[in-house]
Design an enzyme around this catalytic site. Structure first.
Site, PDB file in Angstrom:
ATOM      1  N   ASP A   1       4.749   0.307  12.020  1.00 34.68           N
ATOM      2  CA  ASP A   1       3.521  -0.320  11.522  1.00 34.68           C
ATOM      3  C   ASP A   1       3.399  -1.798  11.927  1.00 34.68           C
ATOM      4  O   ASP A   1       2.358  -2.409  11.704  1.00 34.68           O
ATOM      5  CB  ASP A   1       3.436  -0.173   9.994  1.00 34.68           C
ATOM      6  CG  ASP A   1       3.226   1.275   9.585  1.00 34.68           C
ATOM      7  OD1 ASP A   1       2.650   2.039  10.382  1.00 34.68           O
ATOM      8  OD2 ASP A   1       3.646   1.656   8.471  1.00 34.68           O
TER       9      ASP A   1
ATOM     10  N   ARG B   1      -8.695  -0.629   4.802  1.00 30.91           N
ATOM     11  CA  ARG B   1      -7.896   0.445   4.182  1.00 30.91           C
ATOM     12  C   ARG B   1      -6.504  -0.050   3.822  1.00 30.91           C
ATOM     13  O   ARG B   1      -5.874   0.500   2.921  1.00 30.91           O
ATOM     14  CB  ARG B   1      -7.770   1.636   5.156  1.00 30.91           C
ATOM     15  CG  ARG B   1      -9.046   2.438   5.277  1.00 30.91           C
ATOM     16  CD  ARG B   1      -8.829   3.662   6.112  1.00 30.91           C
ATOM     17  NE  ARG B   1      -7.624   4.368   5.686  1.00 30.91           N
ATOM     18  CZ  ARG B   1      -7.028   5.321   6.380  1.00 30.91           C
ATOM     19  NH1 ARG B   1      -7.522   5.687   7.538  1.00 30.91           N
ATOM     20  NH2 ARG B   1      -5.954   5.917   5.918  1.00 30.91           N
TER      21      ARG B   1
ATOM     22  N   LYS C   1       0.838  -1.209   0.000  1.00 28.78           N
ATOM     23  CA  LYS C   1       0.000   0.000   0.000  1.00 28.78           C
ATOM     24  C   LYS C   1       0.870   1.255   0.000  1.00 28.78           C
ATOM     25  O   LYS C   1       0.665   2.168  -0.790  1.00 28.78           O
ATOM     26  CB  LYS C   1      -0.898  -0.001   1.250  1.00 28.78           C
ATOM     27  CG  LYS C   1      -1.471   1.361   1.626  1.00 28.78           C
ATOM     28  CD  LYS C   1      -2.350   1.304   2.857  1.00 28.78           C
ATOM     29  CE  LYS C   1      -1.655   1.524   4.173  1.00 28.78           C
ATOM     30  NZ  LYS C   1      -1.320   2.924   4.498  1.00 28.78           N
ATOM     31  N   ASN C   2       1.847   1.269   0.902  1.00 25.21           N
ATOM     32  CA  ASN C   2       2.627   2.493   1.080  1.00 25.21           C
ATOM     33  C   ASN C   2       3.609   2.749  -0.057  1.00 25.21           C
ATOM     34  O   ASN C   2       4.205   3.820  -0.135  1.00 25.21           O
ATOM     35  CB  ASN C   2       3.321   2.481   2.445  1.00 25.21           C
ATOM     36  CG  ASN C   2       2.308   2.651   3.572  1.00 25.21           C
ATOM     37  OD1 ASN C   2       1.168   3.032   3.334  1.00 25.21           O
ATOM     38  ND2 ASN C   2       2.712   2.343   4.793  1.00 25.21           N
TER      39      ASN C   2
ATOM     40  N   ARG D   1       0.361  14.544  13.867  1.00 24.64           N
ATOM     41  CA  ARG D   1       1.130  14.253  12.646  1.00 24.64           C
ATOM     42  C   ARG D   1       1.156  15.494  11.782  1.00 24.64           C
ATOM     43  O   ARG D   1       0.397  15.638  10.838  1.00 24.64           O
ATOM     44  CB  ARG D   1       0.496  13.098  11.880  1.00 24.64           C
ATOM     45  CG  ARG D   1       0.607  11.801  12.608  1.00 24.64           C
ATOM     46  CD  ARG D   1      -0.186  10.740  11.915  1.00 24.64           C
ATOM     47  NE  ARG D   1       0.532  10.101  10.835  1.00 24.64           N
ATOM     48  CZ  ARG D   1      -0.014   9.228  10.013  1.00 24.64           C
ATOM     49  NH1 ARG D   1      -1.277   8.921  10.130  1.00 24.64           N
ATOM     50  NH2 ARG D   1       0.706   8.666   9.066  1.00 24.64           N
TER      51      ARG D   1
ATOM     52  N   CYS E   1      -5.640   8.044   9.881  1.00 23.66           N
ATOM     53  CA  CYS E   1      -5.705   7.337  11.160  1.00 23.66           C
ATOM     54  C   CYS E   1      -5.318   8.276  12.301  1.00 23.66           C
ATOM     55  O   CYS E   1      -4.472   9.142  12.132  1.00 23.66           O
ATOM     56  CB  CYS E   1      -4.738   6.162  11.161  1.00 23.66           C
ATOM     57  SG  CYS E   1      -5.287   4.814  10.148  1.00 23.66           S
TER      58      CYS E   1
END
Ligand code: EPU
Length: 417
Positions: free
Chosen positions: A305, A398, A22-23, A121, A116
């Protein structure tokens, strides 16, 4: 909104191929806005964050097709517009449009992104870095507005090692005039993947995989066909699923080196691992042992993560293990869900906790707090006694493609209702 119902205690067995990262896919899709022609991106995970990003860029005029894990994008009709709306506000990764839109139109106006809830952040690192390339910031509390007459290469020290800020800067610098040096660049496997994609499009990026990148600006990027790297975070999640259920599984589709520090920590807990060229095998282990400390930090350290998933493993390990989450102050909240299942721990402060194992977990209704905490809830449920009901699973969707189907294939008793 769906739920997962899990009946715990099944030993996982078999082989599983992880989805694309995903990232990595998110910035590669954004970088395609810099390319002339049609870009084909393969091995893209079919998850809601990707679908949301594709909707945003479609609304900006790009033609987009997403089929069989392949995204085809043509940005010839990309138009300048404010980047805003519900999807932008919901998804933090929409910030990745900042760099390419600024490079393409010399201006960008986007609303502050959401995502999230992981604590504070800020986007300062993004804005400060882009400013160094020669853009002006127009102050507006609701929007990020950047304007430039010409982006120019510069020697930039990032204000902090940030993944998406580094990615934004790279995307803006590849077509800036002259040479850019990025010091304190993030070098996570997904940042490396973005660089490899851009180089395939003709960019000149050196130092990939290090904290110092050197970029020679070029005029235009040409489109290419690119396959996104496998998701090492998903692989780590499956490795833990096998370890805590006494399972025996082979995980394919990844570069095991992406997981070096995680695999080192797994070995410390006594998990039986075999590492091959592009796969890892988890074999039944004897007693799991506590570790003195897991400290999350930027790559190649232990990835934040995988911190919540790893904590579940530590609830099953004999002894006391300390978790030190250095990046996010909101990333230990999931422990309160594990407590409902019988986990024991002590929170020292918002960044540190001590997990006390081993504890037999019991199935109860629990909730997922973010993408990775959601994955941790599934893991806890897989090794718990009885039935666990997990809600808020849209968070899990997600980041993980059809996770229940993959786990079913390995013999887990999990259904979506
Ligand atoms: N930070 C530190 N110390 C550091 C580095 C960062 O305190 O050494 C702080 C920063 O202040 C920042 C925060 O940590 O506010 C987040 O770091 P970063 O800016 O690197 O995060 P990001 O770019 O917003 C990406 C991933 C996240 C992942 C983080 C950290 C994407 C789209 N998102 O976010 O992924 O947690 O890097 O590796 O790449 C996820 O996939 O579930 C996810 C949240």
């Amino acid at each position: 909104m769906g739920k997962f119902i899990v009946n715990g205690g099944k030993k996982l067995k078999g082989e599983i191929k992880v989805s694309g990262s995903k990232n990595a896919a998110l910035p590669v899709i954004c970088a395609s806005l810099l390319c002339s022609g049609t870009t084909v991106i393969k091995n893209v995970p079919d998850i809601s964050d990707i679908r949301s990003l594709l909707k945003i860029i479609e609304s900006l005029g790009c033609s987009v097709k997403f089929q069989n894990h392949t995204v085809t994008i043509n940005s010839a009709k990309l138009k300048y517009a404010n980047i805003e709306g519900e999807l932008v506000c919901k998804m933090r990764a929409s910030i990745l449009l900042l760099g390419p839109m600024l490079a393409r139109f010399k201006k960008v106006n986007m609303s502050y992104p959401g995502g999230c809830v992981l604590g504070k952040r800020p986007v300062d690192a993004h804005i400060l870095a882009l400013k160094e390339l020669g853009c002006k910031i127009i102050d507006d509390s609701q929007h990020i507005i950047l304007v430039t007459s010409q982006l120019k290469g510069a020697d930039i020290i990032m204000s902090e090692i940030s993944v998406t800020a580094t990615e934004n800067l790279i995307m803006a610098a590849v077509t800036a005039k002259g040479k850019t040096v990025i010091r304190l660049a993030a070098c996570e496997p997904h940042v490396q993947d973005l660089c490899r994609f851009l180089n395939k499009c003709g960019a000149k990026i050196k130092g990939i995989g290090t904290h110092e990148l050197v970029i020679e600006g070029i005029k235009t990027l040409k489109s290419c066909t690119y396959s996104v790297t496998g998701d090492y975070l998903e692989a780590g999640t499956f490795a833990i699923a096998a370890a805590i259920t006494g399972g025996d599984i082979k995980i394919t589709g990844i570069n095991p080196h992406d997981l070096d520090s995680f695999l080192q920590a797994l070995k410390e807990t006594n998990v039986n691992i075999e590492i091959c060229k592009s796969c890892i095998c988890i074999k039944p282990s004897k007693e799991l042992k506590a570790v003195p400390k897991i400290r999350t930090a930027v790559y190649p350290s232990f990835p934040t993560d995988l911190q919540a998933p790893f904590a579940v493993l530590l609830t099953q390990a004999n002894g006391e293990s300390k978790i030190y989450e250095t990046l996010f102050e909101g990333r230990l909240n999931y422990l309160f869900e594990l407590e409902k299942m019988g986990a024991r721990f002590e929170i020292i402060n918002p960044h540190q906790a001590i997990i006390k194992g081993p504890r037999k977990l019991k199935g109860v209704p629990i909730s997922s707090w973010d993408i990775r905490a959601g994955a941790a809830m599934i893991l806890a449920a897989l090794c718990a006694e009885g039935k666990t009901e997990i809600d808020n699973i849209e968070y899990i969707d997600r980041g993980y493609e059809k996770i229940e189907k993959k786990l079913q294939k390995l013999g887990a008793d999990i259904v979506r209702i």
